[in-house]
Design an enzyme around this catalytic site. Structure first.
Site, PDB file in Angstrom:
ATOM      1  N   LYS A 213     -61.556-120.430   7.558  1.00 29.85           N
ATOM      2  CA  LYS A 213     -62.083-120.275   8.404  1.00 29.85           C
ATOM      3  C   LYS A 213     -62.065-121.431   9.657  1.00 29.85           C
ATOM      4  O   LYS A 213     -61.967-120.924  10.836  1.00 29.85           O
ATOM      5  CB  LYS A 213     -63.740-119.935   8.406  1.00 29.85           C
ATOM      6  CG  LYS A 213     -64.597-119.387   9.274  1.00 29.85           C
ATOM      7  CD  LYS A 213     -66.030-119.171   9.153  1.00 29.85           C
ATOM      8  CE  LYS A 213     -66.278-117.907   8.103  1.00 29.85           C
ATOM      9  NZ  LYS A 213     -67.566-117.545   7.767  1.00 29.85           N
ATOM     10  N   GLU A 219     -58.893-129.260   0.879  1.00 26.23           N
ATOM     11  CA  GLU A 219     -57.692-129.033   0.100  1.00 26.23           C
ATOM     12  C   GLU A 219     -56.791-127.844   0.351  1.00 26.23           C
ATOM     13  O   GLU A 219     -55.510-127.993   0.397  1.00 26.23           O
ATOM     14  CB  GLU A 219     -58.337-128.207  -1.391  1.00 26.23           C
ATOM     15  CG  GLU A 219     -59.360-129.095  -2.137  1.00 26.23           C
ATOM     16  CD  GLU A 219     -60.793-128.819  -1.634  1.00 26.23           C
ATOM     17  OE1 GLU A 219     -61.768-128.826  -2.463  1.00 26.23           O
ATOM     18  OE2 GLU A 219     -61.012-128.518  -0.470  1.00 26.23           O
ATOM     19  N   GLY A 273     -67.623-116.709   2.452  1.00 32.86           N
ATOM     20  CA  GLY A 273     -66.450-116.544   1.827  1.00 32.86           C
ATOM     21  C   GLY A 273     -66.312-115.921   0.715  1.00 32.86           C
ATOM     22  O   GLY A 273     -65.175-115.061   0.368  1.00 32.86           O
ATOM     23  N   ARG A 274     -67.161-115.823  -0.187  1.00 35.55           N
ATOM     24  CA  ARG A 274     -67.134-115.187  -1.745  1.00 35.55           C
ATOM     25  C   ARG A 274     -67.438-113.633  -1.389  1.00 35.55           C
ATOM     26  O   ARG A 274     -67.031-112.824  -2.216  1.00 35.55           O
ATOM     27  CB  ARG A 274     -68.117-115.602  -2.602  1.00 35.55           C
ATOM     28  CG  ARG A 274     -69.724-115.456  -2.098  1.00 35.55           C
ATOM     29  CD  ARG A 274     -70.451-116.511  -2.973  1.00 35.55           C
ATOM     30  NE  ARG A 274     -72.019-116.488  -2.326  1.00 35.55           N
ATOM     31  CZ  ARG A 274     -72.367-117.400  -1.304  1.00 35.55           C
ATOM     32  NH1 ARG A 274     -71.337-118.101  -0.872  1.00 35.55           N
ATOM     33  NH2 ARG A 274     -73.793-117.305  -0.986  1.00 35.55           N
ATOM     34  N   GLU A 360     -72.510-118.631  -7.227  1.00 39.46           N
ATOM     35  CA  GLU A 360     -72.619-119.533  -5.656  1.00 39.46           C
ATOM     36  C   GLU A 360     -73.935-118.799  -5.153  1.00 39.46           C
ATOM     37  O   GLU A 360     -74.273-119.682  -4.176  1.00 39.46           O
ATOM     38  CB  GLU A 360     -71.372-119.433  -5.187  1.00 39.46           C
ATOM     39  CG  GLU A 360     -71.252-120.578  -3.788  1.00 39.46           C
ATOM     40  CD  GLU A 360     -69.780-120.705  -3.337  1.00 39.46           C
ATOM     41  OE1 GLU A 360     -69.246-121.740  -3.581  1.00 39.46           O
ATOM     42  OE2 GLU A 360     -69.467-119.754  -2.531  1.00 39.46           O
ATOM     43  N   HIS A 391     -61.711-111.532 -30.138  1.00 44.44           N
ATOM     44  CA  HIS A 391     -61.133-112.616 -30.748  1.00 44.44           C
ATOM     45  C   HIS A 391     -61.287-113.973 -30.419  1.00 44.44           C
ATOM     46  O   HIS A 391     -60.662-115.008 -30.825  1.00 44.44           O
ATOM     47  CB  HIS A 391     -59.539-112.217 -31.136  1.00 44.44           C
ATOM     48  CG  HIS A 391     -59.296-111.162 -31.861  1.00 44.44           C
ATOM     49  ND1 HIS A 391     -59.094-111.096 -33.145  1.00 44.44           N
ATOM     50  CD2 HIS A 391     -59.206-109.811 -31.405  1.00 44.44           C
ATOM     51  CE1 HIS A 391     -59.034-109.763 -33.505  1.00 44.44           C
ATOM     52  NE2 HIS A 391     -59.000-108.882 -32.363  1.00 44.44           N
ATOM     53  N   LYS A 516     -68.140-132.611  -2.129  1.00 45.61           N
ATOM     54  CA  LYS A 516     -67.205-132.872  -1.043  1.00 45.61           C
ATOM     55  C   LYS A 516     -67.435-134.321  -0.072  1.00 45.61           C
ATOM     56  O   LYS A 516     -66.438-134.886   0.195  1.00 45.61           O
ATOM     57  CB  LYS A 516     -67.303-131.581  -0.179  1.00 45.61           C
ATOM     58  CG  LYS A 516     -66.551-130.422  -0.799  1.00 45.61           C
ATOM     59  CD  LYS A 516     -66.251-129.343   0.115  1.00 45.61           C
ATOM     60  CE  LYS A 516     -67.114-128.528   0.941  1.00 45.61           C
ATOM     61  NZ  LYS A 516     -66.835-127.191   1.622  1.00 45.61           N
TER      62      LYS A 516
END
Length: 568
Positions: A213, A219, A273-274, A360, A391, A516
């Site tokens: 954005k 990153e 964002g999510r 979040e 399993h 961060k």
């Protein structure tokens, strides 16, 4: 409920607290014998079928939960969200991911302006661009068509689109549209992730989509600079304009990076964002891979649930029921975790996406007014497709801690297999487990039953299952783009319901900021230590020791290394 009142101070909350003792006296073995109760705990909408009869709840429990929803002004909160009020108060923003999949003629306002035309301007631009790339009319720097896409993003710019892409990869219609194309997602700043993503790809036929954005996410931008170098070292710096596009609102930095601002696709600050998979964040890379017509079906599926969430009465409202039952399990029965168990390998990336959407959003310790919460909010989400999970961690779910489970099943497989002579098809075998596991959790197995089976006395404690372990079952007709949109929106709104009831802000994420900012200090230290041989200073003893050891052990790295790109 006034804005400064905590929900736990209301009478409905206190009534539910008192009601817990009644529920503890019941067992799902007995509750499941009540046909009227079970029937009333089944809801159907637009092909989705929800059965929550295996929750540790009675009809009385549900009535008390509806009263809690009223005390939390849930209906008004939902309306406030859809009308564009700034319910994300800590960031002073609207929360309008529903506008991302609204019909073209819908009216959804933010700050007095209908945002739907803006959304459709971007969707139309994506449709036009993706069709150019897919048809070969948009070509790379050497005249070759671009058949491979790498989308760079992290968190919400990555998990949602990856979930949808993984789910569509085996849908026959989507597969047909994706023939000859590849879509990959680069998220981790670890150079190994870069190496894996570019392995086997040719820069001449690759398009890179940078999703950020602000165009400042550390990153993402380092990965973007790395792939810019990968392209420009092979094709020349001018090739970047043909091989890189952006999903961003910061056109100045986009242009400075070397991407033509005309090839930037916007999204808005009222999209967290999510919650952004239905924006250009997801729609652009998915349209490049599958074509806009497939992605539009996904948006319509989500929109169907958006309408249902806003209009259906609580007792028939799938996201509301999911949210209220989660509040009941977390805050009253004291179960802090939830397992998301899709019986479909195509949904293998669903639980990781919902982990972020849920944890979040609702991983908060204070109310929306900043008051510390005297009760637990949020849950620990995890999951794995069945039957793989059976399993792996089902042992704990059956005989260890109580973890409420979401079983998600699909009526018709995307890729059916039939073997002559087998008792059932492969999908029937899978679904046999989908139907059996919730009953195994609910009923368990008693010592008396084991005795009748002549189980040795010393093994009876080990083979006893207590049962009374809550779950719900969600059955989808198929897993096409439309159904995937329905599933996504159901879980997004479930998270909102929980947050509205708990009285927290589900739409900010200040918790990701501290780490961060501390990483920035470390980055500066690594740079000065590498370039000027300065000792590590300004950190606690432990961090100083770790950083010093790291620098010493990697001292063979030159202070100003030449460009080196990963290779697999």
């Amino acid at each position: 409920m006034t804005s400064t009142t905590l929900i736990c101070d209301t009478q409905p909350w206190k009534d539910l607290k008192a009601h817990v003792e009644d529920i503890k006296k019941t067992h799902l073995r007995d509750l499941m014998n009540d046909k009227e109760r079970c029937e009333s705990m089944m809801v159907e909408f637009d092909g989705l079928f929800l059965d929550y009869s295996r929750q540790c709840a009675t009809l009385n429990t549900m009535d008390k939960l509806y009263k809690l929803a009223e005390a939390a002004s849930l209906k008004q909160q939902i309306n406030r969200m859809y009308s564009g009020e700034h319910i994300n108060s800590t960031e002073n923003r609207s929360v309008l991911h529903v506008a991302l999949r609204a019909p073209r003629d819908a009216v959804i306002n933010s700050d007095g302006k209908n945002v739907v035309p803006d959304v459709w301007n971007v969707l139309d631009k994506i449709k036009d661009f993706s069709e150019k790339v897919r048809s070969g009319s948009w070509i790379g720097a050497t005249g070759k068509p671009l058949k491979d896409v790498i989308a760079i993003g992290i968190g919400g710019s990555f998990l949602g689109p990856l979930f949808v892409h993984t789910a569509l990869q085996t849908d026959p219609e989507a597969v047909e549209f994706a023939k000859g194309r590849q879509l990959r997602f680069l998220a981790n700043v670890d150079p190994i992730d870069v190496a894996r993503n570019i392995a086997g790809l040719n820069p001449e036929t690759t398009l890179v989509v940078v999703v950020s954005k602000t165009f400042t996410t550390a990153e993402t931008m380092l990965n973007a600079r790395t792939l810019r170098e990968w392209i420009s070292s092979a094709l020349g710096p001018s090739a970047v304009a043909k091989h890189m596009v952006a999903v961003s609102t910061n056109l100045t930095l986009v242009e400075k990076f070397g991407i033509d601002p005309n090839n930037a696709f916007a999204f808005w600050d009222w999209v967290g964002g999510r919650y952004s998979v239905c924006s250009a964040v997801g729609v652009l890379p998915l349209s490049l891979q599958y074509g806009f017509s497939i992605v539009e079906k996904f948006l319509k599926g989500a929109s169907s649930i958006d309408d249902h969430f806003r209009s259906a009465p609580f007792e028939k409202n799938i996201p509301v029921l999911l949210g209220l039952l989660s509040v009941w399990n977390v805050s009253f029965l004291g179960y802090p975790a939830r397992a998301i168990l899709p019986y479909s390998q195509a949904l293998e990336k669903f639980a990781p996406h919902i982990q972020q959407v849920s944890m979040e959003s609702n991983g908060k310790g204070v109310s929306i007014d900043g008051v510390p919460l005297p009760y637990e909010a949020g849950e620990i989400d995890f999951g794995e497709p069945g039957t793989n999970g059976q399993h792996s961690f089902y042992q704990l779910i059956h005989q260890g801690r109580v973890i409420p489970c979401d079983f998600i099943g699909i009526v018709k497989s995307q890729q059916p297999v039939y073997l002559k002579g087998e008792v059932v098809s492969n999908h029937d075998e899978l679904m046999s487990n989908f139907f059996a596991q919730p009953d195994a959790l609910a009923y368990g197995k008693t010592a008396e039953q084991l005795l009748k089976e002549n189980v040795s006395q010393h093994l009876i404690p080990h083979k006893t299952f207590s049962g009374n372990r809550p779950s719900l079952s969600l059955l989808l007709p198929t897993l096409n783009a439309y159904n995937i949109g329905q599933l996504l929106a159901s879980y997004e709104h479930r998270v909102a319901v929980e947050g509205f009831v708990w009285g927290i802000n589900s739409f900010d994420q200040w918790g990701v900021e501290l780490g961060k900012s501390l990483a920035t200090q470390v980055r500066k230290q690594l740079h000065t230590s590498r370039t000027k041989s300065e000792p590590v200073e300004g950190f606690n003893f432990s961090t100083t020791k770790l950083l010093t050891r790291y620098l010493q052990a990697s001292s063979d790295i030159p202070a100003d290394p030449p460009t080196l790109l990963p290779r697999i």
